[in-house]
Write a protein that holds these residues in place. Structure first.
Motif, PDB file in Angstrom:
ATOM      1  N   PHE A 308       8.015  -2.440  -4.458  1.00 40.44           N
ATOM      2  CA  PHE A 308       8.278  -1.501  -5.543  1.00 40.44           C
ATOM      3  C   PHE A 308       8.583  -0.126  -4.957  1.00 40.44           C
ATOM      4  CE2 PHE A 308       5.590  -4.741  -7.372  1.00 40.44           C
ATOM      5  CZ  PHE A 308       6.142  -4.958  -8.627  1.00 40.44           C
ATOM      6  N   VAL A 309       9.552   0.565  -5.560  1.00 42.88           N
ATOM      7  CA  VAL A 309       9.812   1.964  -5.221  1.00 42.88           C
ATOM      8  C   VAL A 309       9.327   2.800  -6.398  1.00 42.88           C
ATOM      9  CG1 VAL A 309      11.535   3.708  -4.661  1.00 42.88           C
ATOM     10  CG2 VAL A 309      11.791   1.381  -3.772  1.00 42.88           C
ATOM     11  N   ILE A 310       8.363   3.653  -6.127  1.00 45.92           N
ATOM     12  CA  ILE A 310       7.714   4.436  -7.171  1.00 45.92           C
ATOM     13  C   ILE A 310       8.054   5.902  -6.961  1.00 45.92           C
ATOM     14  CG2 ILE A 310       5.466   5.100  -8.136  1.00 45.92           C
ATOM     15  CD1 ILE A 310       4.602   2.333  -6.513  1.00 45.92           C
ATOM     16  N   GLU A 311       8.419   6.584  -8.028  1.00 49.99           N
ATOM     17  CA  GLU A 311       8.619   8.032  -7.969  1.00 49.99           C
ATOM     18  C   GLU A 311       7.489   8.687  -8.739  1.00 49.99           C
ATOM     19  OE1 GLU A 311      11.586  10.765 -10.244  1.00 49.99           O
ATOM     20  OE2 GLU A 311      12.614  10.140  -8.389  1.00 49.99           O
ATOM     21  N   ALA A 312       6.769   9.577  -8.064  1.00 45.50           N
ATOM     22  CA  ALA A 312       5.655  10.264  -8.697  1.00 45.50           C
ATOM     23  C   ALA A 312       5.859  11.773  -8.575  1.00 45.50           C
ATOM     24  CB  ALA A 312       4.337   9.861  -8.042  1.00 45.50           C
ATOM     25  N   MET A 313       5.477  12.490  -9.608  1.00 47.21           N
ATOM     26  CA  MET A 313       5.640  13.940  -9.625  1.00 47.21           C
ATOM     27  C   MET A 313       4.338  14.612  -9.192  1.00 47.21           C
ATOM     28  SD  MET A 313       8.766  14.222 -10.553  1.00 47.21           S
ATOM     29  CE  MET A 313       8.823  16.006 -10.709  1.00 47.21           C
ATOM     30  N   VAL A 314       4.433  15.402  -8.128  1.00 49.09           N
ATOM     31  CA  VAL A 314       3.331  16.263  -7.712  1.00 49.09           C
ATOM     32  C   VAL A 314       3.744  17.671  -8.115  1.00 49.09           C
ATOM     33  CG1 VAL A 314       1.939  17.097  -5.791  1.00 49.09           C
ATOM     34  CG2 VAL A 314       2.763  14.738  -5.779  1.00 49.09           C
ATOM     35  N   GLY A 315       3.141  18.183  -9.160  1.00 43.46           N
ATOM     36  CA  GLY A 315       3.639  19.424  -9.742  1.00 43.46           C
ATOM     37  C   GLY A 315       5.049  19.179 -10.257  1.00 43.46           C
ATOM     38  N   ASP A 316       6.008  19.989  -9.799  1.00 46.39           N
ATOM     39  CA  ASP A 316       7.395  19.798 -10.236  1.00 46.39           C
ATOM     40  C   ASP A 316       8.241  19.139  -9.146  1.00 46.39           C
ATOM     41  OD1 ASP A 316       7.509  21.830  -8.397  1.00 46.39           O
ATOM     42  OD2 ASP A 316       8.552  23.265  -9.692  1.00 46.39           O
ATOM     43  N   CYS A 317       7.604  18.485  -8.183  1.00 41.85           N
ATOM     44  CA  CYS A 317       8.319  17.903  -7.038  1.00 41.85           C
ATOM     45  C   CYS A 317       8.170  16.381  -7.030  1.00 41.85           C
ATOM     46  CB  CYS A 317       7.764  18.492  -5.742  1.00 41.85           C
ATOM     47  SG  CYS A 317       8.813  18.191  -4.319  1.00 41.85           S
ATOM     48  N   ALA A 318       9.291  15.674  -6.909  1.00 46.23           N
ATOM     49  CA  ALA A 318       9.287  14.203  -6.909  1.00 46.23           C
ATOM     50  C   ALA A 318       9.003  13.674  -5.509  1.00 46.23           C
ATOM     51  CB  ALA A 318      10.627  13.681  -7.408  1.00 46.23           C
ATOM     52  N   VAL A 319       8.111  12.693  -5.435  1.00 46.23           N
ATOM     53  CA  VAL A 319       7.757  12.037  -4.173  1.00 46.23           C
ATOM     54  C   VAL A 319       7.958  10.543  -4.347  1.00 46.23           C
ATOM     55  CG1 VAL A 319       5.932  11.609  -2.488  1.00 46.23           C
ATOM     56  CG2 VAL A 319       6.044  13.823  -3.663  1.00 46.23           C
ATOM     57  N   LYS A 320       8.677   9.930  -3.401  1.00 46.35           N
ATOM     58  CA  LYS A 320       8.910   8.483  -3.462  1.00 46.35           C
ATOM     59  C   LYS A 320       7.874   7.751  -2.619  1.00 46.35           C
ATOM     60  CE  LYS A 320      13.791   8.110  -4.687  1.00 46.35           C
ATOM     61  NZ  LYS A 320      13.970   9.479  -5.149  1.00 46.35           N
ATOM     62  N   VAL A 321       7.417   6.615  -3.161  1.00 47.43           N
ATOM     63  CA  VAL A 321       6.410   5.785  -2.511  1.00 47.43           C
ATOM     64  C   VAL A 321       6.899   4.344  -2.522  1.00 47.43           C
ATOM     65  CG1 VAL A 321       3.996   5.041  -2.535  1.00 47.43           C
ATOM     66  CG2 VAL A 321       4.608   7.315  -3.402  1.00 47.43           C
ATOM     67  N   VAL A 322       6.724   3.637  -1.405  1.00 50.15           N
ATOM     68  CA  VAL A 322       7.025   2.210  -1.349  1.00 50.15           C
ATOM     69  C   VAL A 322       5.707   1.444  -1.342  1.00 50.15           C
ATOM     70  CG1 VAL A 322       7.892   0.353   0.129  1.00 50.15           C
ATOM     71  CG2 VAL A 322       9.275   2.394  -0.232  1.00 50.15           C
ATOM     72  N   SER A 323       5.577   0.495  -2.268  1.00 51.68           N
ATOM     73  CA  SER A 323       4.363  -0.311  -2.370  1.00 51.68           C
ATOM     74  C   SER A 323       4.712  -1.793  -2.364  1.00 51.68           C
ATOM     75  CB  SER A 323       3.600   0.034  -3.650  1.00 51.68           C
ATOM     76  OG  SER A 323       2.529  -0.868  -3.852  1.00 51.68           O
TER      77      SER A 323
END
Length: 357
Positions: A308-323
């Motif tokens: 899975f490729v997950i996009e999560a917002m930390v504040g107003d910044c997008a961070v991509k995570v591979v799970s």
């Protein structure tokens, strides 16, 4: 076969270049060992084909030298460099049979018929085209035509280097992996120096022992596929290698500590240098979703089959995570754990953290 050295190489298509922007190739110093498999990787327009044409002798560099072993070949024409080149589109004679196509480079050089016959049989066996030897080339499929084009480059045993200029461009995607595997196998068997030019990271990383990554006429990193993935020396390499590419995030640095969106982030080691624009770099594969770390909100989830490729917002910044072990629901609150040994700072694009020993 030959060791290839590019010494202080620069090239401009302008007659009187006045600044760095006038050069298609900035200064390049590279040495490729005899018998190695190398790839030139980068986007269109980065200078890959210019560099290949200089090595082959189709182009004379504005500055610097090209050495084969210790011989300066900078001003030698292609026919005196003992090179073979395989292009994007198969270069074969449709009116000839496969056998005649493979034999042609040897026949042209006056090799005796017994040696030609033996060498053609050897290359045909390597390429698994023995059953096609007496078939006219016009009747072959595109992938088999490119196989024969490769064979024409490999049939001579006196070549210093075989160069491939995006040889799989016209091949159907489902056949590309077969030709990539075959090319890797051929290199392991013939041990001739090979240079493979491509903009496709999969082709480069699966073929080469070492990859030369280029951007805007410069070499930004040379390394094994593992080197390029695990510790990119430049944010361009981190972005270009990997799918998705490395997260490059705005940050602040104070006394060897980085802060991202108001949270302190542990790094692989001390930060070097001063000034410039600093960014935090970490690959999506090196971020874990759990109960500790940076608070975030899941904005997107994509199931790409293997993970899975997950996009999560930390504040107003997008961070991509591979799970690889499932994914939280879109909109859920999570925490992102950055692996410290894989988290580094880049200053003006270049790595600015030291590895801990």
């Amino acid at each position: 076969m030959a060791r290839i050295t590019l010494s202080k190489l620069r090239h401009s298509y302008y007659p009187n270049p006045t600044g760095p922007d006038d050069y298609a190739l900035k200064e390049i110093d590279v040495t490729w060992r005899d018998g190695g498999a190398y790839a030139l990787l980068g986007p269109s327009g980065c200078g890959k084909s210019t560099l290949l044409n200089i090595i082959s002798g189709l182009l004379t560099p504005s500055e610097g030298k090209v050495l084969f072993d210790d011989l300066d070949v900078t001003h030698l024409p292609p026919d005196r460099r003992n090179i073979a080149q395989v292009f994007q589109f198969p270069v074969i004679y449709d009116t000839m049979t496969v056998r005649q196509n493979l034999a042609f480079p040897l026949k042209n050089r006056g090799v005796d018929s017994a040696r030609i016959e033996a060498r053609v049989a050897e290359i045909a066996a390597m390429l698994e085209v023995e059953s096609m030897l007496d078939t006219r080339a016009s009747g072959l499929s595109p992938d088999n035509k490119q196989k024969i084009s490769m064979g024409r480059g490999l049939v001579r045993d006196d070549v210093n280097v075989v160069m491939f200029d995006e040889p799989l461009t016209v091949i159907d995607p489902h056949l590309k992996w077969k030709l990539r595997s075959k090319l890797k196998e051929l290199h392991q068997r013939v041990k001739v120096t090979m240079i493979y030019v491509t903009h496709d990271q999969t082709e480069a990383l699966t073929f080469a022992d070492e990859v030369v990554v280029m951007q805007h006429g410069e070499v930004v990193q040379i390394g094994t596929p593992v080197d390029l993935f695990e510790r990119p020396r430049h944010t361009f390499v981190g972005h270009f290698i990997g799918s998705p590419g490395m997260n490059v995030l705005p940050c602040e640095v104070h006394d060897d500590r980085a802060r991202f969106q108001g949270h302190e982030v542990a790094l692989e080691g001390p930060v070097t240098g001063k000034g410039g624009t600093v960014k935090l770099g970490i690959r999506p594969e090196h971020i874990e979703i759990g109960n500790a770390g940076l608070p975030a909100r899941v904005s997107k989830v994509a199931d790409v089959g293997r993970h899975f490729v997950i996009e999560a917002m930390v504040g107003d910044c997008a961070v991509k995570v591979v799970s690889e072990h499932g994914a939280p629901e879109q909109g859920s609150e999570v925490h992102l754990g950055f692996r410290p040994e894989k988290t580094r700072v880049y200053r003006d694009g270049w790595i600015a953290t030291e590895e801990r020993k």
